[in-house]
Design a protein around this motif. Structure first.
Motif, PDB file in Angstrom:
ATOM      1  N   ILE A 144       0.827  -1.207   0.000  1.00 46.62           N
ATOM      2  CA  ILE A 144       0.000   0.000   0.000  1.00 46.62           C
ATOM      3  C   ILE A 144       0.858   1.252   0.000  1.00 46.62           C
ATOM      4  CG2 ILE A 144      -1.603   1.347   1.428  1.00 46.62           C
ATOM      5  CD1 ILE A 144      -3.043  -1.237   2.088  1.00 46.62           C
ATOM      6  N   GLU A 145       1.948   1.270   0.776  1.00 49.26           N
ATOM      7  CA  GLU A 145       2.834   2.437   0.785  1.00 49.26           C
ATOM      8  C   GLU A 145       3.452   2.668  -0.589  1.00 49.26           C
ATOM      9  OE1 GLU A 145       3.713   4.822   3.121  1.00 49.26           O
ATOM     10  OE2 GLU A 145       1.915   4.023   4.089  1.00 49.26           O
ATOM     11  N   MET A 146       3.860   1.593  -1.263  1.00 53.01           N
ATOM     12  CA  MET A 146       4.439   1.746  -2.603  1.00 53.01           C
ATOM     13  C   MET A 146       3.388   2.266  -3.585  1.00 53.01           C
ATOM     14  SD  MET A 146       7.152  -1.412  -3.105  1.00 53.01           S
ATOM     15  CE  MET A 146       6.023  -2.732  -2.693  1.00 53.01           C
ATOM     16  N   TYR A 147       2.155   1.797  -3.442  1.00 49.93           N
ATOM     17  CA  TYR A 147       1.084   2.287  -4.309  1.00 49.93           C
ATOM     18  C   TYR A 147       0.844   3.774  -4.084  1.00 49.93           C
ATOM     19  CZ  TYR A 147      -3.698   3.326  -5.752  1.00 49.93           C
ATOM     20  OH  TYR A 147      -4.805   3.927  -6.300  1.00 49.93           O
ATOM     21  N   LEU A 148       0.734   4.187  -2.829  1.00 51.95           N
ATOM     22  CA  LEU A 148       0.481   5.599  -2.517  1.00 51.95           C
ATOM     23  C   LEU A 148       1.607   6.483  -3.040  1.00 51.95           C
ATOM     24  CD1 LEU A 148      -0.886   5.277   1.142  1.00 51.95           C
ATOM     25  CD2 LEU A 148      -2.192   5.634  -0.960  1.00 51.95           C
ATOM     26  N   THR A 149       2.839   5.992  -2.939  1.00 55.86           N
ATOM     27  CA  THR A 149       3.987   6.764  -3.432  1.00 55.86           C
ATOM     28  C   THR A 149       4.010   6.811  -4.956  1.00 55.86           C
ATOM     29  OG1 THR A 149       5.296   6.150  -1.493  1.00 55.86           O
ATOM     30  CG2 THR A 149       6.505   6.934  -3.419  1.00 55.86           C
TER      31      THR A 149
END
Length: 463
Positions: free
Chosen positions: A409-414
């Motif tokens: 999820i963090e990679m997606y948001l970034t």
């Protein structure tokens, strides 16, 4: 030579031939473990409502995060960007900083824990085959206790040979066989459950909420069992720790992210169907008295030959699954050693060895010694800690949140630069919070199981 140029040469040397079929096989091999046969117990703790809901919710969460990770394989462009061939590299490229170190710690701790757990689980299935024959011959009340240790050694010896497979790209055939085996023993469990349900006079107690407090369990036991059941179902879907490595086996055309999403959908849908079938039908067959594993825990005694076949399928599956989890560990250490001592012949020199009916194997002494040593280590630890499933559960609980939920999820948001406090941003953050609570439940329940195991702990006395 620059690191970038070196990377390009190394990357071009890899022949990627994977398809949606091989990727799906890798996913099924990784996701469907022998734990599928313990889902009846998990559903018994949660009941029809909670068990069904947990199976559906965690399959959807895993599907979502696997889709998010598939789009991160190439970065910044999803089609023509640079490859992120490992989970750690993916996190380092997109999130940077020190987060990738935390990712590596979680990923490789989980991989090591799984290989140790698979050694123990395979031995349990081997013992179950011996016990099944013993019960058939001498009756269900016979004393058929058998030590696991000799079977762990047998499994370890087989892994020493299989660990000489060069790399993850050469595992497709083994994963396909293992995937077929996982479908095989799951199907046997389903058939036996249906047969038990169809027995004349069959009647077991089930409920919407599972075991009844004050009647079948105490309030404290209900809480511990509920935590463990939810965690077991959540962790059953986890294959994120090798998702980048699986995607790195795919051919570049069509785009890897599209193929990986197809493979993830097929793999997770297949897993969910078998999870639901084993869990819900197993609960219908045994009710609130469902055993922890109805092939190795003797929910069934007859036909003994079919139970033996089911356990044989489990063993073959775990032989392949061990390699799927071990190959990234082998690659990490070997890549580091080659960078550290690039001119050392012990590290780099290969000797061609002709193997009849197989071909030429390029033997490297460092790989032979290192990989064999690792297998011996995992075998000894499994023998030393006969209740290691609880420790693996703890490792899984600690690693589920960061690997399956947080980092994807963090990679997606970034990657998409999602605005803070937008609706999608809020939904993603709520999902992270929910899964953190689930992981915390798993940690607490696993620690409690370890404490109970220590009360009867006897090193190398596993039965």
């Amino acid at each position: 030579m620059s690191p970038e140029r070196s990377h390009c040469i190394e990357d071009s040397d890899i022949k990627r031939t994977g398809t949606w079929l091989t990727a799906s096989a890798h996913i099924v091999t990784t996701a469907i473990g022998s734990g599928v046969l313990s889902l009846a117990w998990a559903v018994a703790q949660l009941g029809w409502i909670g068990g069904t809901a947990a199976l559906i919710i965690f399959s959807l969460i895993t599907l979502l995060t696997s889709f998010l990770m598939a789009d991160c394989y190439r970065y910044p462009d999803m089609v023509h960007g640079n490859r992120n061939s490992t989970y750690m590299k993916m996190v380092k490229t997109i999130l940077g900083g020190v987060q990738y170190k935390y990712c590596g710690l979680a990923q490789y701790t989980n991989l090591v824990g799984c290989t140790i757990g698979y050694t123990l689980t395979a031995a349990i299935s081997m013992v179950a085959m011996k016990k099944s024959d013993c019960f058939h011959k001498f009756g269900h009340q016979a004393d058929c206790n058998i030590s696991n240790n000799q079977f762990m050694v047998i499994f370890g010896v087989s892994q020493i040979f299989l660990s000489q497979i060069p790399n993850f790209h050469d595992l497709s055939w083994l994963s396909i066989i293992a995937a077929i085996m996982s479908f095989g023993y799951s199907f046997i469990g389903i058939v036996l459950s249906i047969a038990k349900i169809a027995e004349k006079g069959h009647h077991v107690k089930t409920s919407l909420t599972g075991l009844v407090v004050g009647v079948e369990v105490t309030r404290t036991e209900k809480v511990w069992n509920t935590f463990q059941a939810i965690a077991n179902i959540a962790f059953a879907y986890t294959f994120s720790n090798v998702i980048a490595e699986i995607e790195d086996t795919l051919k570049p055309s069509p785009p890897e992210n599209q193929v990986m999403k197809t493979a993830s959908l097929i793999g997770i849908a297949s897993s969910t169907i078998f999870y639901a079938s084993c869990g819900l039908l197993g609960y219908a067959a045994f009710g609130n008295n469902a055993p922890g594993n109805f092939l190795t825990g003797f929910g069934f005694y007859e036909p003994f030959w079919l139970i033996d076949i089911g356990n044989l399928f489990i063993i073959i599956h775990l032989v392949g699954a061990y390699q799927v989890f071990a190959q990234p560990i082998f690659s990490l250490v070997e890549s580091w050693a080659n960078r550290r001592w690039p001119e050392n012949k012990f590290m780099t020199k290969e000797y061609p060895v002709r193997i009849p009916l197989v071909g030429t194997w390029r033997m490297n002494m460092f790989k032979v010694i290192w990989r064999s040593t690792y297998v011996v280590f995992t075998t000894l630890v499994a023998m030393l800690l006969p209740f290691f499933n609880n420790i693996v559960g703890l490792i899984g609980a600690l690693c589920f949140f960061p690997l399956t939920v947080y980092f994807p999820i963090e990679m997606y948001l970034t990657r998409v630069k999602l605005p803070k406090y937008s609706l999608k941003w809020i939904v993603m953050r709520l999902l992270v919070g929910l899964c953190f609570i689930v992981a915390l439940m798993g940690v607490i329940a696993s620690i409690q199981g370890i404490i109970l195991g220590l009360k009867t702990y006897r090193p190398f006395k596993s039965t």
